[in-house]
Scaffold this motif. Structure first.
Motif, PDB file in Angstrom:
ATOM      1  N   SER A   1       0.805  -1.221   0.000  1.00  0.00           N
ATOM      2  CA  SER A   1       0.000   0.000   0.000  1.00  0.00           C
ATOM      3  C   SER A   1       0.836   1.268   0.000  1.00  0.00           C
ATOM      4  CB  SER A   1      -0.962  -0.005   1.187  1.00  0.00           C
ATOM      5  OG  SER A   1      -0.236  -0.136   2.399  1.00  0.00           O
TER       6      SER A   1
ATOM      7  N   ARG B   1      -2.012  -2.262   9.335  1.00  0.00           N
ATOM      8  CA  ARG B   1      -1.196  -2.971   8.340  1.00  0.00           C
ATOM      9  C   ARG B   1      -0.434  -4.123   8.999  1.00  0.00           C
ATOM     10  NH1 ARG B   1       3.125   0.014   6.443  1.00  0.00           N
ATOM     11  NH2 ARG B   1       3.350  -1.339   4.653  1.00  0.00           N
ATOM     12  N   ASN B   2      -0.171  -5.140   8.205  1.00  0.00           N
ATOM     13  CA  ASN B   2       0.687  -6.265   8.616  1.00  0.00           C
ATOM     14  C   ASN B   2       0.281  -6.825   9.987  1.00  0.00           C
ATOM     15  OD1 ASN B   2       2.100  -5.682   6.261  1.00  0.00           O
ATOM     16  ND2 ASN B   2       3.542  -4.348   7.309  1.00  0.00           N
TER      17      ASN B   2
HETATM   18  N1  LIG Z   1      -0.766  -8.807   0.323  1.00  0.00           N
HETATM   19  C1  LIG Z   1      -0.850  -7.533   0.564  1.00  0.00           C
HETATM   20  O1  LIG Z   1      -1.521  -6.777  -0.174  1.00  0.00           O
HETATM   21  C2  LIG Z   1      -0.019  -7.019   1.680  1.00  0.00           C
HETATM   22  C3  LIG Z   1      -0.312  -5.604   2.102  1.00  0.00           C
HETATM   23  C4  LIG Z   1       0.922  -4.918   2.632  1.00  0.00           C
HETATM   24  N2  LIG Z   1       1.363  -5.493   3.870  1.00  0.00           N
HETATM   25  C5  LIG Z   1       0.666  -3.426   2.764  1.00  0.00           C
HETATM   26  O2  LIG Z   1       0.857  -2.854   3.758  1.00  0.00           O
HETATM   27  O3  LIG Z   1       0.258  -2.831   1.827  1.00  0.00           O
END
Ligand SMILES: NC(=O)CC[C@H](N)C(=O)O
Length: 217
Positions: free
Chosen positions: A67, A126-127
């Motif tokens: 992202s 995220r994550n």
């Molecule tokens: N498979 C994914 O789209 C991972 C997203 C990724 N960790 C992010 O922060 O964008």
């Protein structure tokens, strides 16, 4: 990976038909997999990298990927403002994983300076499930998609930490954490139906696209 896809169109091979016109944001990530599923379901698929390509579609998929990179590229390509405007105007948009992060109003654990497009009244982290090697698969009961559970693959996916009044959770893990949400024409999943052969989310999304296209035509 070899591909026949080029910006703004889809070459023969994943053939386009007279279905709804659906764009896949193709700045980064697994946009080819989404394009393939959508074409299989009869959509007229195009890749979106420029504002004028966004103008030509009735719905948009934002793929999985990274992202923070997608955000940077969207700004570099002059797509951020048109994307925000299209979302505000009611364009149906489905985001998977990084795409869900792009659609979230609030992003936790973003990198410095990272922005989202917003639209979904949710807070995502995220994550949230750890690193790449902590990827996992599970089956989710999603009543909105029928009785057969949805097989879901999580790859460094986000979790929806809170769902605001405007949004509705569609799927939760056994521990109650939300991993799919809907808000009007917006749909987001923490996982990747585009890589499992699961087409019900794309079908669900295409129904929104068809409905909007029929209202605005
Ligand atoms: N498979 C994914 O789209 C991972 C997203 C990724 N960790 C992010 O922060 O964008």
């Amino acid at each position: 990976m070899t591909t026949n896809l080029r910006s703004g169109s889809l070459d023969a091979g994943v053939s386009a038909s007279a279905g709804p016109r659906v764009g896949v944001l193709a700045l980064q990530g697994d946009f080819r997999e989404h394009a393939h599923v959508l074409a299989t379901l009869g959509a007229e698929v195009s890749l979106v990298r420029r504002p004028e390509e966004l103008d030509a579609v009735d719905g948009l998929v934002i793929p999985g990927g990274e992202s923070s990179v997608m955000d940077k590229l969207a700004r570099t390509f002059g797509l951020q403002a048109p994307l925000k405007a299209a979302i505000a105007a009611g364009l149906p948009v489905y985001g998977t994983c990084a795409g869900l992060i792009m659609l979230a109003d609030t992003v936790l654990d973003a990198i410095a300076g990272q922005e989202s497009l917003g639209g979904l009244d949710v807070v995502v982290r995220r994550n949230a499930f750890g690193s790449q090697n902590q990827s996992f698969e599970t089956d989710l009961d999603i009543p909105a998609l029928g009785e057969v559970p949805v097989h879901a693959v999580f790859i460094r996916g986000p979790v929806v930490e809170s769902v605001g009044a405007a949004a509705t959770p569609l799927a939760t893990l056994a521990d109650g954490r939300v991993v799919a949400v809907e808000q009007g024409n917006l749909l987001g999943t923490s996982f990747h139906p585009e890589i499992t052969g699961e087409h019900r989310f794309h079908e669900y999304f295409l129904a929104k696209v068809r409905e909007r296209a029929s209202v605005s035509s």
